[in-house]
Design a protein around this motif. Structure first.
Motif, PDB file in Angstrom:
ATOM      1  N   GLY A   1       0.793  -1.220   0.000  1.00  0.00           N
ATOM      2  CA  GLY A   1       0.000   0.000   0.000  1.00  0.00           C
ATOM      3  C   GLY A   1       0.824   1.267   0.000  1.00  0.00           C
ATOM      4  N   ASP A   2       2.135   1.170   0.309  1.00  0.00           N
ATOM      5  CA  ASP A   2       3.007   2.349   0.249  1.00  0.00           C
ATOM      6  C   ASP A   2       3.192   2.802  -1.193  1.00  0.00           C
ATOM      7  N   ALA A   3       3.586   4.060  -1.355  1.00  0.00           N
ATOM      8  CA  ALA A   3       3.926   4.559  -2.686  1.00  0.00           C
ATOM      9  C   ALA A   3       5.104   3.760  -3.236  1.00  0.00           C
ATOM     10  N   ALA A   4       5.024   3.347  -4.488  1.00  0.00           N
ATOM     11  CA  ALA A   4       6.086   2.538  -5.098  1.00  0.00           C
ATOM     12  C   ALA A   4       7.385   3.342  -5.141  1.00  0.00           C
ATOM     13  N   PRO A   5       8.492   2.808  -4.604  1.00  0.00           N
ATOM     14  CA  PRO A   5       9.728   3.583  -4.471  1.00  0.00           C
ATOM     15  C   PRO A   5      10.586   3.661  -5.722  1.00  0.00           C
ATOM     16  N   GLY A   6      10.461   2.692  -6.624  1.00  0.00           N
ATOM     17  CA  GLY A   6      11.352   2.621  -7.780  1.00  0.00           C
ATOM     18  C   GLY A   6      11.943   1.236  -7.914  1.00  0.00           C
TER      19      GLY A   6
ATOM     20  N   VAL B   1      20.479  -1.630   0.305  1.00  0.00           N
ATOM     21  CA  VAL B   1      19.707  -1.549  -0.930  1.00  0.00           C
ATOM     22  C   VAL B   1      20.016  -0.243  -1.647  1.00  0.00           C
ATOM     23  N   ARG B   2      20.144  -0.328  -2.975  1.00  0.00           N
ATOM     24  CA  ARG B   2      20.254   0.857  -3.831  1.00  0.00           C
ATOM     25  C   ARG B   2      18.941   0.981  -4.594  1.00  0.00           C
ATOM     26  N   ILE B   3      18.404   2.194  -4.667  1.00  0.00           N
ATOM     27  CA  ILE B   3      17.105   2.401  -5.309  1.00  0.00           C
ATOM     28  C   ILE B   3      17.193   3.533  -6.326  1.00  0.00           C
ATOM     29  N   LEU B   4      16.680   3.260  -7.530  1.00  0.00           N
ATOM     30  CA  LEU B   4      16.553   4.284  -8.565  1.00  0.00           C
ATOM     31  C   LEU B   4      15.080   4.661  -8.702  1.00  0.00           C
ATOM     32  N   PRO B   5      14.743   5.945  -8.651  1.00  0.00           N
ATOM     33  CA  PRO B   5      13.347   6.364  -8.781  1.00  0.00           C
ATOM     34  C   PRO B   5      12.729   5.854 -10.074  1.00  0.00           C
ATOM     35  N   LYS B   6      11.462   5.481  -9.984  1.00  0.00           N
ATOM     36  CA  LYS B   6      10.823   4.824 -11.123  1.00  0.00           C
ATOM     37  C   LYS B   6      10.714   5.723 -12.345  1.00  0.00           C
ATOM     38  N   ARG B   7      10.554   7.029 -12.164  1.00  0.00           N
ATOM     39  CA  ARG B   7      10.414   7.899 -13.339  1.00  0.00           C
ATOM     40  C   ARG B   7      11.684   7.905 -14.178  1.00  0.00           C
ATOM     41  N   PHE B   8      12.853   7.823 -13.510  1.00  0.00           N
ATOM     42  CA  PHE B   8      14.109   7.808 -14.237  1.00  0.00           C
ATOM     43  C   PHE B   8      14.349   6.444 -14.897  1.00  0.00           C
TER      44      PHE B   8
END
Length: 218
Positions: free
Chosen positions: A38-43, A97-104
């Motif tokens: 339910g959280d906003a998708a992080p990427g 964890v390394r996370i890249l934003p989904k828009r990029f």
């Protein structure tokens, strides 16, 4: 591993296609959630160390593990196409964890078709893994379900990976660890596997059961 290139290579190509500073680094303690259902998708996350379990909650409140991410793997890839997370991502061990934003990520895939193809192949493999777990959970009795899962994981000698715990296998099969231990004891009694060390299991290969044919006396 992603087909054609490793998950790390794929992730680093995406990172190079993203603006400077887009990458986010997260450290998780055991039991800590990267995100919740339910959280906003992080990427797009890449696990650089540790282990992360993906858990989905049923309408009855049960928690079912649908995937386990290991060091060097991406996970929850579908989250770059949705607004909200469809599962929990919880550290099963101290993790980074390394996370890249989904828009990029989406922009990079659209700009580089070859990356899009690799990503599609990876998603297809993930889907096959998820379907295999569903197939396993439908097998009865539990002894046969456990044997099928261990056969999937065993190497050519029948040994299971040292990084795979029996507790983890129990979660894959959606049973309690004590239930799995009882199934393993029954399989050991039947001579199908051995337990060389505490917490270790080794399947006894079919060839080891075979009785050699008598030599031709002539």
């Amino acid at each position: 591993m992603i087909a054609i290139m490793s998950a790390l290579e794929f992730f680093e190509r995406l990172e190079r296609a993203c603006p400077p500073g887009a990458l986010r680094l997260v450290t998780l303690e055991p039991g800590q959630a990267l995100f919740r259902q339910g959280d906003a998708a992080p990427g797009l996350p890449l696990l650089t160390d540790g282990r992360v379990d993906l858990l989905r909650h049923t309408e009855t409140g049960r928690s079912v593990r649908i995937h386990v991410a290991h060091k060097g793997e991406t996970f929850a890839e579908a989250s770059i196409f949705v607004e909200r997370c469809h599962c929990d991502a919880v550290a099963a061990a101290a993790s980074r964890v390394r996370i890249l934003p989904k828009r990029f990520v989406r922009s990079a895939i659209e700009a580089q078709p070859d990356l899009g193809e690799v990503f599609s192949l990876h998603l297809a493999r993930s889907l096959m893994t998820a379907r295999r777990l569903l197939e396993l959970r439908a097998i009865t009795p539990l002894t046969e379900r456990a044997l099928a899962r261990m056969s999937d994981l065993a190497d050519a000698t029948g040994a299971l990976p040292r990084t795979t715990s029996l507790t983890s296998i129990a979660a894959d099969l959606d049973v309690t660890p004590p239930a799995l231990y009882r199934a393993i004891a029954a399989l050991e009694k039947r001579g199908i596997l051995s337990r060389p060390d505490r917490g270790r299991v080794c399947l006894i290969l079919a060839s080891e059961h075979e009785t050699p044919e008598p030599e031709d006396p002539t």
